[in-house]
Design a protein around this motif. Structure first.
Motif, PDB file in Angstrom:
ATOM      1  N   PRO A 111      66.040  40.066  69.756  1.00 25.48           N
ATOM      2  CA  PRO A 111      66.096  39.042  68.763  1.00 25.48           C
ATOM      3  C   PRO A 111      66.234  39.703  67.520  1.00 25.48           C
ATOM      4  CG  PRO A 111      63.635  39.162  69.726  1.00 25.48           C
ATOM      5  CD  PRO A 111      64.758  40.102  70.711  1.00 25.48           C
ATOM      6  N   PRO A 112      66.685  39.004  66.572  1.00 27.36           N
ATOM      7  CA  PRO A 112      66.647  39.491  65.157  1.00 27.36           C
ATOM      8  C   PRO A 112      65.372  39.915  64.374  1.00 27.36           C
ATOM      9  CG  PRO A 112      67.855  37.421  65.025  1.00 27.36           C
ATOM     10  CD  PRO A 112      67.153  37.812  66.484  1.00 27.36           C
ATOM     11  N   GLU A 113      65.210  40.894  63.818  1.00 25.05           N
ATOM     12  CA  GLU A 113      63.887  41.164  63.381  1.00 25.05           C
ATOM     13  C   GLU A 113      62.762  40.243  63.145  1.00 25.05           C
ATOM     14  OE1 GLU A 113      62.399  43.936  59.918  1.00 25.05           O
ATOM     15  OE2 GLU A 113      64.097  44.692  60.791  1.00 25.05           O
ATOM     16  N   SER A 114      63.406  39.080  62.151  1.00 23.29           N
ATOM     17  CA  SER A 114      62.559  38.264  61.754  1.00 23.29           C
ATOM     18  C   SER A 114      62.047  37.274  62.916  1.00 23.29           C
ATOM     19  CB  SER A 114      63.436  37.067  60.679  1.00 23.29           C
ATOM     20  OG  SER A 114      64.601  36.607  61.544  1.00 23.29           O
ATOM     21  N   GLU A 115      62.775  37.202  64.054  1.00 26.90           N
ATOM     22  CA  GLU A 115      62.226  36.346  65.199  1.00 26.90           C
ATOM     23  C   GLU A 115      61.602  37.319  66.166  1.00 26.90           C
ATOM     24  OE1 GLU A 115      65.632  34.297  67.359  1.00 26.90           O
ATOM     25  OE2 GLU A 115      66.350  33.882  65.297  1.00 26.90           O
ATOM     26  N   THR A 116      60.870  38.718  65.976  1.00 31.52           N
ATOM     27  CA  THR A 116      60.098  39.170  66.853  1.00 31.52           C
ATOM     28  C   THR A 116      58.685  38.505  66.595  1.00 31.52           C
ATOM     29  OG1 THR A 116      61.253  41.103  65.985  1.00 31.52           O
ATOM     30  CG2 THR A 116      59.323  41.565  66.915  1.00 31.52           C
ATOM     31  N   SER A 117      58.069  38.266  68.217  1.00 33.44           N
ATOM     32  CA  SER A 117      57.050  37.819  68.242  1.00 33.44           C
ATOM     33  C   SER A 117      55.914  38.628  68.885  1.00 33.44           C
ATOM     34  CB  SER A 117      57.231  36.615  69.258  1.00 33.44           C
ATOM     35  OG  SER A 117      57.463  36.844  70.365  1.00 33.44           O
ATOM     36  N   ASN A 118      54.527  38.658  68.672  1.00 38.36           N
ATOM     37  CA  ASN A 118      53.691  39.437  69.179  1.00 38.36           C
ATOM     38  C   ASN A 118      53.553  39.160  70.607  1.00 38.36           C
ATOM     39  OD1 ASN A 118      51.344  40.843  69.782  1.00 38.36           O
ATOM     40  ND2 ASN A 118      50.011  39.185  68.970  1.00 38.36           N
ATOM     41  N   THR A 119      53.749  40.381  71.653  1.00 32.88           N
ATOM     42  CA  THR A 119      53.610  40.238  73.098  1.00 32.88           C
ATOM     43  C   THR A 119      52.164  40.702  73.470  1.00 32.88           C
ATOM     44  OG1 THR A 119      54.471  42.169  73.078  1.00 32.88           O
ATOM     45  CG2 THR A 119      55.909  40.408  73.290  1.00 32.88           C
ATOM     46  N   PHE A 120      51.371  41.115  72.529  1.00 37.05           N
ATOM     47  CA  PHE A 120      49.974  41.907  72.799  1.00 37.05           C
ATOM     48  C   PHE A 120      49.015  40.601  72.562  1.00 37.05           C
ATOM     49  CE2 PHE A 120      52.462  45.658  72.299  1.00 37.05           C
ATOM     50  CZ  PHE A 120      51.855  46.580  73.074  1.00 37.05           C
ATOM     51  N   PRO A 121      47.971  40.378  73.518  1.00 38.79           N
ATOM     52  CA  PRO A 121      46.902  39.672  73.064  1.00 38.79           C
ATOM     53  C   PRO A 121      46.058  40.184  71.911  1.00 38.79           C
ATOM     54  CG  PRO A 121      46.454  40.883  75.311  1.00 38.79           C
ATOM     55  CD  PRO A 121      48.011  41.316  74.903  1.00 38.79           C
ATOM     56  N   LYS A 122      45.329  39.486  71.296  1.00 32.09           N
ATOM     57  CA  LYS A 122      44.487  40.001  70.025  1.00 32.09           C
ATOM     58  C   LYS A 122      43.542  41.078  70.463  1.00 32.09           C
ATOM     59  CE  LYS A 122      42.161  38.681  66.006  1.00 32.09           C
ATOM     60  NZ  LYS A 122      42.625  39.099  65.019  1.00 32.09           N
ATOM     61  N   SER A 123      42.915  40.923  71.873  1.00 30.10           N
ATOM     62  CA  SER A 123      42.088  41.704  72.285  1.00 30.10           C
ATOM     63  C   SER A 123      42.688  43.271  72.465  1.00 30.10           C
ATOM     64  CB  SER A 123      41.271  41.197  73.568  1.00 30.10           C
ATOM     65  OG  SER A 123      42.428  41.252  74.397  1.00 30.10           O
ATOM     66  N   GLU A 150      55.390  50.086  59.329  1.00 30.41           N
ATOM     67  CA  GLU A 150      56.449  48.880  59.827  1.00 30.41           C
ATOM     68  C   GLU A 150      56.716  49.109  61.156  1.00 30.41           C
ATOM     69  OE1 GLU A 150      57.220  46.241  58.065  1.00 30.41           O
ATOM     70  OE2 GLU A 150      56.177  46.938  56.355  1.00 30.41           O
ATOM     71  N   LEU A 151      56.989  50.660  61.427  1.00 29.53           N
ATOM     72  CA  LEU A 151      57.356  50.812  62.951  1.00 29.53           C
ATOM     73  C   LEU A 151      56.208  50.581  63.947  1.00 29.53           C
ATOM     74  CD1 LEU A 151      59.399  54.150  62.194  1.00 29.53           C
ATOM     75  CD2 LEU A 151      60.181  51.825  62.964  1.00 29.53           C
ATOM     76  N   VAL A 152      55.017  50.760  63.396  1.00 25.86           N
ATOM     77  CA  VAL A 152      54.002  50.630  64.559  1.00 25.86           C
ATOM     78  C   VAL A 152      53.768  49.105  64.566  1.00 25.86           C
ATOM     79  CG1 VAL A 152      51.058  50.686  64.367  1.00 25.86           C
ATOM     80  CG2 VAL A 152      52.464  52.610  63.611  1.00 25.86           C
ATOM     81  N   ALA A 153      53.928  48.314  63.460  1.00 30.64           N
ATOM     82  CA  ALA A 153      53.804  46.951  63.481  1.00 30.64           C
ATOM     83  C   ALA A 153      54.802  46.569  64.747  1.00 30.64           C
ATOM     84  CB  ALA A 153      54.113  46.110  62.327  1.00 30.64           C
ATOM     85  N   GLY A 198      54.746  44.203  68.596  1.00 29.36           N
ATOM     86  CA  GLY A 198      55.581  42.999  68.596  1.00 29.36           C
ATOM     87  C   GLY A 198      55.808  42.239  67.346  1.00 29.36           C
ATOM     88  N   PHE A 199      55.261  42.744  66.115  1.00 30.59           N
ATOM     89  CA  PHE A 199      55.319  42.014  64.970  1.00 30.59           C
ATOM     90  C   PHE A 199      56.293  42.321  64.121  1.00 30.59           C
ATOM     91  CE2 PHE A 199      50.764  41.957  66.378  1.00 30.59           C
ATOM     92  CZ  PHE A 199      50.455  40.598  66.020  1.00 30.59           C
ATOM     93  N   ARG A 200      56.819  41.363  63.244  1.00 36.10           N
ATOM     94  CA  ARG A 200      58.081  41.897  62.416  1.00 36.10           C
ATOM     95  C   ARG A 200      57.796  42.716  61.337  1.00 36.10           C
ATOM     96  NH1 ARG A 200      58.036  35.949  59.917  1.00 36.10           N
ATOM     97  NH2 ARG A 200      56.673  36.285  58.276  1.00 36.10           N
ATOM     98  N   ASP A 201      56.471  42.700  61.087  1.00 33.01           N
ATOM     99  CA  ASP A 201      56.396  43.897  59.735  1.00 33.01           C
ATOM    100  C   ASP A 201      54.826  43.880  59.675  1.00 33.01           C
ATOM    101  OD1 ASP A 201      55.315  41.442  58.523  1.00 33.01           O
ATOM    102  OD2 ASP A 201      57.119  41.166  57.483  1.00 33.01           O
ATOM    103  N   TRP A 202      54.588  44.896  58.977  1.00 27.98           N
ATOM    104  CA  TRP A 202      52.994  45.457  58.731  1.00 27.98           C
ATOM    105  C   TRP A 202      52.130  44.328  58.165  1.00 27.98           C
ATOM    106  CZ3 TRP A 202      49.751  48.547  60.180  1.00 27.98           C
ATOM    107  CH2 TRP A 202      48.438  48.831  59.612  1.00 27.98           C
ATOM    108  N   THR A 204      52.307  41.156  58.806  1.00 28.89           N
ATOM    109  CA  THR A 204      51.977  40.132  59.945  1.00 28.89           C
ATOM    110  C   THR A 204      51.015  40.767  60.972  1.00 28.89           C
ATOM    111  OG1 THR A 204      54.217  39.409  59.772  1.00 28.89           O
ATOM    112  CG2 THR A 204      53.088  38.632  61.533  1.00 28.89           C
ATOM    113  N   LEU A 205      51.297  41.977  61.284  1.00 33.22           N
ATOM    114  CA  LEU A 205      50.349  42.775  62.008  1.00 33.22           C
ATOM    115  C   LEU A 205      48.700  42.815  61.539  1.00 33.22           C
ATOM    116  CD1 LEU A 205      49.258  44.569  64.564  1.00 33.22           C
ATOM    117  CD2 LEU A 205      50.154  46.453  63.366  1.00 33.22           C
ATOM    118  N   HIS A 206      48.659  43.280  60.083  1.00 29.33           N
ATOM    119  CA  HIS A 206      47.580  43.322  59.299  1.00 29.33           C
ATOM    120  C   HIS A 206      46.849  41.723  59.558  1.00 29.33           C
ATOM    121  CE1 HIS A 206      44.723  43.670  56.001  1.00 29.33           C
ATOM    122  NE2 HIS A 206      44.961  44.820  56.037  1.00 29.33           N
ATOM    123  N   ALA A 207      47.693  40.799  59.315  1.00 26.70           N
ATOM    124  CA  ALA A 207      46.976  39.582  59.335  1.00 26.70           C
ATOM    125  C   ALA A 207      46.439  39.058  60.807  1.00 26.70           C
ATOM    126  CB  ALA A 207      47.940  38.468  59.005  1.00 26.70           C
TER     127      ALA A 207
END
Length: 153
Positions: free
Chosen positions: A2-14, A47-50, A54-58, A60-63
């Motif tokens: 998927p395009p970068e803007s559509e990347t979704s998180n695949t990891f559970p919050k835990s 950004e690469l870690v995010a 499975g997040f589109r950017d840092w 989003t991961l931070h939030a």
């Protein structure tokens, strides 16, 4: 893909790291790439870690991780939750840090729990040791997908 803007998180919050652990991961990534002759800025490493999570950017991961202080476990603190899907209450007897946001806890339970689900056999435990992550649950899971230990936060 998927395009970068559509990347979704695949990891559970835990399973997400703490902010400190994610930043440290970005530093290690940057240093590793530098050792191989590829220079990137710290922001790019974040950004690469995010994206690895499975997040589109840092941001989003931070939030998703949140900006709350890390959990501090202390000997003598009361705990409640579930162990092998059974309600538990008890006290922390020992704490050992095993990684950023991950701890080995030894608990003394108020009431013993049966750790065997077989009808004609029982094995009761009043003391248990498990490694829990930032969300208070163990990585190890039962056959139905529930964490062995899940501490109420």
């Amino acid at each position: 893909m998927p395009p970068e803007s559509e990347t979704s998180n695949t990891f559970p919050k835990s399973a997400l790291p703490s902010l400190e652990a994610a930043k440290e991961q970005a530093k290690r990534l940057r240093a590793g790439l530098s050792n191989e002759g590829t220079e990137i800025g710290h922001g790019h490493a974040l950004e690469l870690v995010a994206r690895q999570y499975g997040f589109r950017d840092w941001n989003t991961l931070h939030a998703a991780i949140g900006n709350k202080p890390p959990i501090v476990w202390r000997v003598g603190d009361p705990v409640s939750g579930r162990y092998l899907s059974q309600k538990i209450e008890g006290e922390i007897l020992a704490v050992e840090t095993v990684g950023p946001g991950w701890f080995r806890l030894t608990l003394e339970l108020d009431e013993a729990v049966d750790v065997v689900s077989f009808e004609s056999f029982s094995n009761f435990r009043k003391r248990l040791t498990a490694i829990v992550g930032p969300a208070g649950s163990s990585v190890e899971k039962t056959s139905d997908g529930r964490p062995h230990l899940a501490i109420d936060m």
